[in-house]
Scaffold this motif. Structure first.
Motif, PDB file in Angstrom:
ATOM      1  N   SER A 119       0.821  -1.213   0.000  1.00 48.84           N
ATOM      2  CA  SER A 119       0.000   0.000   0.000  1.00 48.84           C
ATOM      3  C   SER A 119       0.854   1.262   0.000  1.00 48.84           C
ATOM      4  CB  SER A 119      -0.928   0.024   1.217  1.00 48.84           C
ATOM      5  OG  SER A 119      -1.788  -1.090   1.190  1.00 48.84           O
ATOM      6  N   GLN A 120       1.897   1.273   0.818  1.00 49.22           N
ATOM      7  CA  GLN A 120       2.742   2.470   0.886  1.00 49.22           C
ATOM      8  C   GLN A 120       3.629   2.611  -0.342  1.00 49.22           C
ATOM      9  OE1 GLN A 120       4.767   1.749   4.604  1.00 49.22           O
ATOM     10  NE2 GLN A 120       6.602   0.989   3.597  1.00 49.22           N
ATOM     11  N   ALA A 121       3.861   1.521  -1.068  1.00 47.54           N
ATOM     12  CA  ALA A 121       4.748   1.547  -2.236  1.00 47.54           C
ATOM     13  C   ALA A 121       4.073   2.097  -3.491  1.00 47.54           C
ATOM     14  CB  ALA A 121       5.251   0.141  -2.536  1.00 47.54           C
ATOM     15  N   LEU A 122       2.738   2.049  -3.527  1.00 53.83           N
ATOM     16  CA  LEU A 122       2.028   2.335  -4.766  1.00 53.83           C
ATOM     17  C   LEU A 122       1.293   3.663  -4.747  1.00 53.83           C
ATOM     18  CD1 LEU A 122       0.500  -1.191  -5.426  1.00 53.83           C
ATOM     19  CD2 LEU A 122       2.672  -0.250  -6.246  1.00 53.83           C
ATOM     20  N   SER A 123       1.248   4.290  -5.907  1.00 53.15           N
ATOM     21  CA  SER A 123       0.420   5.482  -6.067  1.00 53.15           C
ATOM     22  C   SER A 123      -0.876   5.135  -6.793  1.00 53.15           C
ATOM     23  CB  SER A 123       1.171   6.577  -6.825  1.00 53.15           C
ATOM     24  OG  SER A 123       1.459   6.164  -8.141  1.00 53.15           O
ATOM     25  N   GLU A 124      -0.866   4.019  -7.521  1.00 52.41           N
ATOM     26  CA  GLU A 124      -2.051   3.603  -8.271  1.00 52.41           C
ATOM     27  C   GLU A 124      -1.913   2.128  -8.611  1.00 52.41           C
ATOM     28  OE1 GLU A 124      -4.678   5.233 -12.049  1.00 52.41           O
ATOM     29  OE2 GLU A 124      -2.677   6.005 -11.737  1.00 52.41           O
ATOM     30  N   ALA A 125      -3.046   1.446  -8.726  1.00 51.25           N
ATOM     31  CA  ALA A 125      -3.016   0.026  -9.061  1.00 51.25           C
ATOM     32  C   ALA A 125      -4.327  -0.395  -9.699  1.00 51.25           C
ATOM     33  CB  ALA A 125      -2.765  -0.816  -7.810  1.00 51.25           C
ATOM     34  N   VAL A 126      -4.248  -1.459 -10.473  1.00 47.85           N
ATOM     35  CA  VAL A 126      -5.416  -2.179 -10.974  1.00 47.85           C
ATOM     36  C   VAL A 126      -5.234  -3.617 -10.536  1.00 47.85           C
ATOM     37  CG1 VAL A 126      -6.596  -3.045 -13.041  1.00 47.85           C
ATOM     38  CG2 VAL A 126      -5.787  -0.678 -12.970  1.00 47.85           C
ATOM     39  N   LEU A 127      -6.253  -4.184  -9.920  1.00 47.92           N
ATOM     40  CA  LEU A 127      -6.252  -5.592  -9.527  1.00 47.92           C
ATOM     41  C   LEU A 127      -7.492  -6.195 -10.177  1.00 47.92           C
ATOM     42  CD1 LEU A 127      -4.916  -7.806  -7.872  1.00 47.92           C
ATOM     43  CD2 LEU A 127      -6.223  -7.034  -5.901  1.00 47.92           C
ATOM     44  N   GLN A 128      -7.307  -6.875 -11.289  1.00 47.94           N
ATOM     45  CA  GLN A 128      -8.410  -7.336 -12.138  1.00 47.94           C
ATOM     46  C   GLN A 128      -8.510  -8.846 -12.136  1.00 47.94           C
ATOM     47  OE1 GLN A 128     -10.425  -5.304 -14.474  1.00 47.94           O
ATOM     48  NE2 GLN A 128     -11.568  -7.202 -14.389  1.00 47.94           N
ATOM     49  N   PRO A 129      -9.575  -9.409 -11.506  1.00 50.06           N
ATOM     50  CA  PRO A 129      -9.775 -10.847 -11.628  1.00 50.06           C
ATOM     51  C   PRO A 129     -10.177 -11.168 -13.066  1.00 50.06           C
ATOM     52  CG  PRO A 129     -11.473  -9.856 -10.218  1.00 50.06           C
ATOM     53  CD  PRO A 129     -10.588  -8.766 -10.685  1.00 50.06           C
ATOM     54  N   THR A 130      -9.689 -12.280 -13.583  1.00 51.22           N
ATOM     55  CA  THR A 130     -10.033 -12.678 -14.943  1.00 51.22           C
ATOM     56  C   THR A 130     -10.630 -14.075 -14.948  1.00 51.22           C
ATOM     57  OG1 THR A 130      -7.893 -13.669 -15.497  1.00 51.22           O
ATOM     58  CG2 THR A 130      -8.103 -11.285 -15.828  1.00 51.22           C
ATOM     59  N   THR A 131     -11.438 -14.338 -15.957  1.00 50.04           N
ATOM     60  CA  THR A 131     -12.071 -15.634 -16.149  1.00 50.04           C
ATOM     61  C   THR A 131     -11.620 -16.179 -17.501  1.00 50.04           C
ATOM     62  OG1 THR A 131     -13.998 -14.878 -14.901  1.00 50.04           O
ATOM     63  CG2 THR A 131     -14.301 -16.820 -16.284  1.00 50.04           C
ATOM     64  N   PRO A 132     -11.094 -17.389 -17.533  1.00 49.62           N
ATOM     65  CA  PRO A 132     -10.634 -17.931 -18.828  1.00 49.62           C
ATOM     66  C   PRO A 132     -11.769 -18.011 -19.841  1.00 49.62           C
ATOM     67  CG  PRO A 132      -9.984 -19.362 -17.011  1.00 49.62           C
ATOM     68  CD  PRO A 132     -10.914 -18.331 -16.447  1.00 49.62           C
ATOM     69  N   TRP A 133     -11.444 -17.717 -21.079  1.00 47.66           N
ATOM     70  CA  TRP A 133     -12.429 -17.897 -22.156  1.00 47.66           C
ATOM     71  C   TRP A 133     -12.804 -19.354 -22.221  1.00 47.66           C
ATOM     72  CZ3 TRP A 133     -10.324 -14.479 -26.718  1.00 47.66           C
ATOM     73  CH2 TRP A 133     -10.458 -13.133 -26.361  1.00 47.66           C
ATOM     74  N   GLY A 134     -14.057 -19.588 -22.510  1.00 47.01           N
ATOM     75  CA  GLY A 134     -14.559 -20.947 -22.551  1.00 47.01           C
ATOM     76  C   GLY A 134     -15.255 -21.329 -21.257  1.00 47.01           C
ATOM     77  N   SER A 135     -15.040 -20.514 -20.169  1.00 49.60           N
ATOM     78  CA  SER A 135     -15.790 -20.741 -18.934  1.00 49.60           C
ATOM     79  C   SER A 135     -17.089 -19.954 -19.034  1.00 49.60           C
ATOM     80  CB  SER A 135     -15.055 -20.292 -17.692  1.00 49.60           C
ATOM     81  OG  SER A 135     -13.756 -19.944 -17.871  1.00 49.60           O
ATOM     82  N   HIS A 136     -17.766 -19.829 -17.932  1.00 51.42           N
ATOM     83  CA  HIS A 136     -19.026 -19.102 -17.885  1.00 51.42           C
ATOM     84  C   HIS A 136     -18.835 -17.682 -18.438  1.00 51.42           C
ATOM     85  CE1 HIS A 136     -21.903 -16.331 -15.968  1.00 51.42           C
ATOM     86  NE2 HIS A 136     -22.743 -17.303 -16.193  1.00 51.42           N
ATOM     87  N   ARG A 137     -19.560 -17.363 -19.488  1.00 56.59           N
ATOM     88  CA  ARG A 137     -19.539 -16.009 -20.079  1.00 56.59           C
ATOM     89  C   ARG A 137     -20.927 -15.690 -20.584  1.00 56.59           C
ATOM     90  NH1 ARG A 137     -14.615 -14.679 -23.899  1.00 56.59           N
ATOM     91  NH2 ARG A 137     -16.121 -13.078 -24.296  1.00 56.59           N
ATOM     92  N   ASP A 138     -21.253 -14.420 -20.498  1.00 64.47           N
ATOM     93  CA  ASP A 138     -22.523 -13.972 -21.086  1.00 64.47           C
ATOM     94  C   ASP A 138     -22.389 -14.008 -22.598  1.00 64.47           C
ATOM     95  OD1 ASP A 138     -22.987 -11.422 -18.561  1.00 64.47           O
ATOM     96  OD2 ASP A 138     -23.584 -13.507 -18.584  1.00 64.47           O
ATOM     97  N   SER A 139     -23.402 -14.479 -23.271  1.00 68.21           N
ATOM     98  CA  SER A 139     -23.359 -14.547 -24.732  1.00 68.21           C
ATOM     99  C   SER A 139     -23.853 -13.270 -25.350  1.00 68.21           C
ATOM    100  CB  SER A 139     -24.224 -15.691 -25.226  1.00 68.21           C
ATOM    101  OG  SER A 139     -23.782 -16.891 -24.650  1.00 68.21           O
TER     102      SER A 139
END
Length: 125
Positions: free
Chosen positions: A105-125
């Motif tokens: 927390s003290q090291a960063l000025s900004e961050a993105v933490l993005q969970p991802t789902t592999p293609w081919g798993s549950h996805r909206d069509s």
């Protein structure tokens, strides 16, 4: 700028859980002089990744982006796979991990933490 997940964001991540492993994309921008603190965090965080069955798949420095708007460049990119979203949530709630995460927390000025789902798993069509 936010650099840590909120309880609300974690709850939403769990609510949206399609099951299976989750790969987290980490984009980080260091605060002035923050890299040494982040490096210390990284060394200490490895033990928590092992404890929770997670795996660092990639870590590297960002370079000049080929396609990006101003401000969309990042100092470092990390990709980490966790067994599932619940495991990630348990790790970040671990009191010992929270002590170590202060370095991040003290090291960063900004961050993105993005969970991802592999293609081919549950996805909206």
């Amino acid at each position: 700028m936010a650099v840590d997940p909120t309880g609300t964001a974690l709850a939403q991540m769990l609510e949206e859980d399609p099951g299976g492993s989750v790969v987290m994309l980490n984009l980080v921008r260091f605060a002035p002089g923050g890299r040494p603190s982040y490096e210390e965090y990284s060394r200490k965080a490895v033990g928590f990744l092992r404890k929770y069955g997670a795996e660092l798949l990639y870590a590297g420095d960002g370079a000049t982006p080929l396609v990006a708007e101003d401000g969309q460049d990042w100092d470092a990119v990390l990709i980490v796979r966790y067994p599932d979203r619940e495991t990630f949530s348990r790790m970040v709630a671990d009191p010992e991990y929270q002590k170590v995460s202060r370095l991040r927390s003290q090291a960063l000025s900004e961050a993105v933490l993005q969970p991802t789902t592999p293609w081919g798993s549950h996805r909206d069509s």
